[in-house]
Design a protein around this motif. Structure first.
Motif, PDB file in Angstrom:
ATOM      1  N   GLU A   1       0.829  -1.192   0.000  1.00 15.62           N
ATOM      2  CA  GLU A   1       0.000   0.000   0.000  1.00 15.62           C
ATOM      3  C   GLU A   1       0.870   1.250   0.000  1.00 15.62           C
ATOM      4  O   GLU A   1       2.011   1.228   0.449  1.00 15.62           O
ATOM      5  CB  GLU A   1      -0.918  -0.006   1.222  1.00 15.62           C
ATOM      6  CG  GLU A   1      -1.819  -1.239   1.303  1.00 15.62           C
ATOM      7  CD  GLU A   1      -2.554  -1.340   2.620  1.00 15.62           C
ATOM      8  OE1 GLU A   1      -2.317  -0.475   3.493  1.00 15.62           O
ATOM      9  OE2 GLU A   1      -3.339  -2.290   2.784  1.00 15.62           O
ATOM     10  N   THR A   2       0.339   2.346  -0.480  1.00 12.80           N
ATOM     11  CA  THR A   2       1.063   3.614  -0.470  1.00 12.80           C
ATOM     12  C   THR A   2       1.187   4.110   0.969  1.00 12.80           C
ATOM     13  O   THR A   2       0.186   4.124   1.706  1.00 12.80           O
ATOM     14  CB  THR A   2       0.325   4.667  -1.309  1.00 12.80           C
ATOM     15  OG1 THR A   2       0.181   4.183  -2.645  1.00 12.80           O
ATOM     16  CG2 THR A   2       1.094   5.989  -1.325  1.00 12.80           C
ATOM     17  N   PRO A   3       2.384   4.490   1.415  1.00 14.08           N
ATOM     18  CA  PRO A   3       2.546   4.982   2.789  1.00 14.08           C
ATOM     19  C   PRO A   3       1.653   6.193   3.065  1.00 14.08           C
ATOM     20  O   PRO A   3       1.370   6.987   2.166  1.00 14.08           O
ATOM     21  CB  PRO A   3       4.032   5.358   2.853  1.00 14.08           C
ATOM     22  CG  PRO A   3       4.678   4.602   1.740  1.00 14.08           C
ATOM     23  CD  PRO A   3       3.657   4.473   0.668  1.00 14.08           C
TER      24      PRO A   3
ATOM     25  N   PHE B   1       8.408   6.481   2.553  1.00 13.57           N
ATOM     26  CA  PHE B   1       8.705   5.065   2.316  1.00 13.57           C
ATOM     27  C   PHE B   1       8.064   4.168   3.372  1.00 13.57           C
ATOM     28  O   PHE B   1       7.912   4.555   4.539  1.00 13.57           O
ATOM     29  CB  PHE B   1      10.218   4.825   2.323  1.00 13.57           C
ATOM     30  CG  PHE B   1      10.947   5.428   1.166  1.00 13.57           C
ATOM     31  CD1 PHE B   1      10.970   4.794  -0.067  1.00 13.57           C
ATOM     32  CD2 PHE B   1      11.612   6.629   1.300  1.00 13.57           C
ATOM     33  CE1 PHE B   1      11.633   5.337  -1.145  1.00 13.57           C
ATOM     34  CE2 PHE B   1      12.293   7.199   0.228  1.00 13.57           C
ATOM     35  CZ  PHE B   1      12.299   6.548  -0.997  1.00 13.57           C
ATOM     36  N   SER B   2       7.756   2.970   2.951  1.00 12.67           N
ATOM     37  CA  SER B   2       7.379   1.906   3.876  1.00 12.67           C
ATOM     38  C   SER B   2       8.047   0.615   3.430  1.00 12.67           C
ATOM     39  O   SER B   2       8.440   0.469   2.268  1.00 12.67           O
ATOM     40  CB  SER B   2       5.857   1.727   3.934  1.00 12.67           C
ATOM     41  OG  SER B   2       5.353   1.276   2.692  1.00 12.67           O
ATOM     42  N   VAL B   3       8.173  -0.320   4.351  1.00 16.48           N
ATOM     43  CA  VAL B   3       8.713  -1.648   4.084  1.00 16.48           C
ATOM     44  C   VAL B   3       7.694  -2.666   4.568  1.00 16.48           C
ATOM     45  O   VAL B   3       7.359  -2.701   5.759  1.00 16.48           O
ATOM     46  CB  VAL B   3      10.068  -1.854   4.796  1.00 16.48           C
ATOM     47  CG1 VAL B   3      10.519  -3.314   4.679  1.00 16.48           C
ATOM     48  CG2 VAL B   3      11.129  -0.927   4.228  1.00 16.48           C
ATOM     49  N   ASP B   4       7.171  -3.463   3.655  1.00 15.90           N
ATOM     50  CA  ASP B   4       6.113  -4.419   3.976  1.00 15.90           C
ATOM     51  C   ASP B   4       4.943  -3.713   4.671  1.00 15.90           C
ATOM     52  O   ASP B   4       4.374  -4.214   5.636  1.00 15.90           O
ATOM     53  CB  ASP B   4       6.654  -5.556   4.840  1.00 15.90           C
ATOM     54  CG  ASP B   4       5.734  -6.774   4.842  1.00 15.90           C
ATOM     55  OD1 ASP B   4       4.933  -6.903   3.902  1.00 15.90           O
ATOM     56  OD2 ASP B   4       5.816  -7.578   5.790  1.00 15.90           O
ATOM     57  N   ASN B   5       4.628  -2.516   4.187  1.00 18.34           N
ATOM     58  CA  ASN B   5       3.549  -1.671   4.714  1.00 18.34           C
ATOM     59  C   ASN B   5       3.809  -1.193   6.137  1.00 18.34           C
ATOM     60  O   ASN B   5       2.873  -0.762   6.836  1.00 18.34           O
ATOM     61  CB  ASN B   5       2.197  -2.394   4.638  1.00 18.34           C
ATOM     62  CG  ASN B   5       1.765  -2.666   3.206  1.00 18.34           C
ATOM     63  OD1 ASN B   5       2.099  -1.909   2.301  1.00 18.34           O
ATOM     64  ND2 ASN B   5       1.038  -3.760   3.004  1.00 18.34           N
ATOM     65  N   ILE B   6       5.058  -1.239   6.555  1.00 22.35           N
ATOM     66  CA  ILE B   6       5.455  -0.746   7.880  1.00 22.35           C
ATOM     67  C   ILE B   6       6.245   0.540   7.693  1.00 22.35           C
ATOM     68  O   ILE B   6       7.117   0.641   6.829  1.00 22.35           O
ATOM     69  CB  ILE B   6       6.301  -1.797   8.620  1.00 22.35           C
ATOM     70  CG1 ILE B   6       5.474  -3.061   8.853  1.00 22.35           C
ATOM     71  CG2 ILE B   6       6.823  -1.246   9.932  1.00 22.35           C
ATOM     72  CD1 ILE B   6       6.296  -4.285   9.124  1.00 22.35           C
ATOM     73  N   GLU B   7       5.961   1.550   8.517  1.00 23.34           N
ATOM     74  CA  GLU B   7       6.619   2.840   8.417  1.00 23.34           C
ATOM     75  C   GLU B   7       7.354   3.165   9.711  1.00 23.34           C
ATOM     76  O   GLU B   7       7.030   2.624  10.781  1.00 23.34           O
ATOM     77  CB  GLU B   7       5.593   3.935   8.113  1.00 23.34           C
ATOM     78  CG  GLU B   7       4.809   3.708   6.828  1.00 23.34           C
ATOM     79  CD  GLU B   7       3.817   4.813   6.548  1.00 23.34           C
ATOM     80  OE1 GLU B   7       4.202   6.007   6.664  1.00 23.34           O
ATOM     81  OE2 GLU B   7       2.649   4.508   6.215  1.00 23.34           O
TER      82      GLU B   7
ATOM     83  N   LYS C   1       5.765  -1.817  17.568  1.00 19.95           N
ATOM     84  CA  LYS C   1       6.168  -3.216  17.470  1.00 19.95           C
ATOM     85  C   LYS C   1       4.943  -4.112  17.378  1.00 19.95           C
ATOM     86  O   LYS C   1       4.952  -5.127  16.653  1.00 19.95           O
ATOM     87  CB  LYS C   1       7.024  -3.595  18.676  1.00 19.95           C
ATOM     88  CG  LYS C   1       7.576  -5.006  18.634  1.00 19.95           C
ATOM     89  CD  LYS C   1       8.479  -5.279  19.839  1.00 19.95           C
ATOM     90  CE  LYS C   1       9.076  -6.680  19.772  1.00 19.95           C
ATOM     91  NZ  LYS C   1       9.946  -6.943  20.966  1.00 19.95           N
ATOM     92  N   LYS C   2       3.885  -3.735  18.076  1.00 18.04           N
ATOM     93  CA  LYS C   2       2.649  -4.507  18.014  1.00 18.04           C
ATOM     94  C   LYS C   2       2.090  -4.529  16.597  1.00 18.04           C
ATOM     95  O   LYS C   2       1.637  -5.571  16.114  1.00 18.04           O
ATOM     96  CB  LYS C   2       1.624  -3.911  18.978  1.00 18.04           C
ATOM     97  CG  LYS C   2       0.320  -4.678  19.038  1.00 18.04           C
ATOM     98  CD  LYS C   2      -0.637  -4.053  20.053  1.00 18.04           C
ATOM     99  CE  LYS C   2      -1.955  -4.828  20.108  1.00 18.04           C
ATOM    100  NZ  LYS C   2      -2.891  -4.208  21.094  1.00 18.04           N
ATOM    101  N   ASP C   3       2.161  -3.369  15.914  1.00 20.78           N
ATOM    102  CA  ASP C   3       1.716  -3.309  14.520  1.00 20.78           C
ATOM    103  C   ASP C   3       2.528  -4.260  13.640  1.00 20.78           C
ATOM    104  O   ASP C   3       1.982  -4.967  12.791  1.00 20.78           O
ATOM    105  CB  ASP C   3       1.847  -1.884  13.975  1.00 20.78           C
ATOM    106  CG  ASP C   3       0.917  -0.907  14.663  1.00 20.78           C
ATOM    107  OD1 ASP C   3      -0.144  -1.334  15.162  1.00 20.78           O
ATOM    108  OD2 ASP C   3       1.260   0.294  14.718  1.00 20.78           O
ATOM    109  N   VAL C   4       3.844  -4.237  13.849  1.00 22.96           N
ATOM    110  CA  VAL C   4       4.740  -5.057  13.036  1.00 22.96           C
ATOM    111  C   VAL C   4       4.447  -6.536  13.251  1.00 22.96           C
ATOM    112  O   VAL C   4       4.304  -7.317  12.297  1.00 22.96           O
ATOM    113  CB  VAL C   4       6.213  -4.744  13.355  1.00 22.96           C
ATOM    114  CG1 VAL C   4       7.138  -5.674  12.577  1.00 22.96           C
ATOM    115  CG2 VAL C   4       6.548  -3.292  13.038  1.00 22.96           C
TER     116      VAL C   4
END
Length: 371
Positions: A84-86, A91-97, A102-105
């Motif tokens: 998905e677009t950040p 930038f994002s990596v595997d939809n992580i910004e 950490k819970k989100d990741v």
């Protein structure tokens, strides 16, 4: 950040018949790098030697590559990740910004496969599924993401930069890359001939790595929170057992992540040959030399044999002076002989050994083999 120092790497690839080939490598050139308030550019010097054995051994190696039930295989049809677009950063990596929790990741990627100390005094947490969908994340004390890295097709951006785009497009989107970074009164200047660009955008130092064997297209990205980078004092991180172990496992994981990208079998960690690799790094660091052949004249293959390692195919990469395993690995991948070692389809096992000299400079040794 590892981009400040010259990349000095040597590689050896050996295919052995009966009897073992003894004569191997000549001495490699290297250039020590320095830093100061003045502008100082680091140079790259490297050399590679390849030795091949008999036709009979080559036939056996072909069989190893095509039918080896004891070796894990990378899946050639990787699950496609929906990127998905950040929304908060470029930038994002595997939809992580940066700034995510950490819970989100872990809700997205599960628990880390490995946690190991890095050059920032924090931990890289490594996430992957058999080295597919590979990325690393770094957290602060509040469990917020302050660093990200990937060398797989997990990059998304608001400006179209992703794996596979050209250096030209990156610079058109992000502008002129930095020539250096200032910390206090010290300026660390980047190598103008390096295979990466560094940008300060959106509150982060963004390092874009290029693959010169793929027309200088984006092959990896590292995102580091600006405050975290600025708080890193000194040119090198203080050596410790934990940092040594961290660099070793990180280099191992990066190697397997690259092999998966190229649809190659995953290597198994080998504790036995890791001792061989670590002993050689320690010897180079302690006695101030940089060569595959040690001061007693022993080749990598002599050392493996003396450590009672049985092999049919063996090889060695050595590197010196990079501030992290990420920059050591990306440099190795942009040097043909070393790249061939990393991407040798017939290897089964890898051990990585790291040691530091009195100036805290790291020496890396990768020993590969099959049997």
């Amino acid at each position: 950040m590892g981009r400040f120092l010259m990349l000095v790497i040597c590689v050896a690839l050996g295919v052995f018949s009966w009897p073992t080939i003894k004569d191997f490598l000549h001495k490699k050139d290297y250039q020590e790098s320095i830093h100061s308030l003045q502008s100082k550019i680091n140079n790259l010097k490297q050399n590679a030697t390849v030795i091949a054995g008999s036709d009979k051994v080559k036939q056996l190696l072909d069989q190893l590559g095509s039918d080896n039930s004891n070796q894990s295989k990378a899946e050639t049809n990787q699950d496609k990740v929906s990127l998905e677009t950040p929304t908060k950063h470029i930038f994002s990596v595997d939809n992580i910004e940066l700034g995510d929790t950490k819970k989100d990741v872990e809700h997205r990627a599960g628990t880390p496969k490995r946690t190991s100390l890095n050059e920032y005094g924090e931990n890289w947490n490594t996430y992957h599924q058999h080295y597919q969908q590979f990325f690393m994340a770094m957290y602060d004390k509040n469990n917020k993401v302050i660093g990200l890295y990937t060398n797989q097709n997990l990059i998304s951006s608001t400006n179209g930069i992703k794996i596979g785009v050209t250096k030209q497009i990156v610079r058109e989107k992000l502008g002129t890359p930095l020539t250096g970074i200032q910390k206090g009164f010290t300026i660390y200047q980047f190598d103008k001939k390096s295979d990466y660009d560094v940008f300060l955008v959106d509150g982060a130092y963004v390092t874009i790595f290029y693959d010169k064997y793929q027309q200088n297209r984006v092959t990896a990205i590292q995102l580091i929170n600006k405050k975290v980078e600025q708080e890193k004092t000194g040119f090198y991180t203080k050596a410790s057992t934990a940092l040594k172990t961290g660099f070793e496992y990180q280099l191992f994981d990066l190697t397997n992540a690259s092999r998966v990208v190229h649809h190659l079998p995953i290597l198994s960690w080998d504790q036995h040959v890791q001792v061989t690799a670590r002993d050689h790094s320690s010897d180079m660091a302690e006695h101030n030399y940089f060569d595959h052949n040690d001061l007693k004249g022993r080749s990598p293959f002599d050392r493996m044999q003396q450590d009672h390692i049985t092999f049919l195919l063996a090889g060695e990469n050595i590197a010196y002076g990079q501030l992290s395993s990420i920059f050591a690995h990306e440099g190795l991948m942009n040097s043909l002989g070393h790249r061939e070692n990393i991407l040798q389809k017939n290897y089964q096992y890898l051990g990585v050994g790291v040691a530091f000299n009195q100036e805290e400079q790291p020496f890396y040794t990768e020993d590969f083999y099959s049997k």
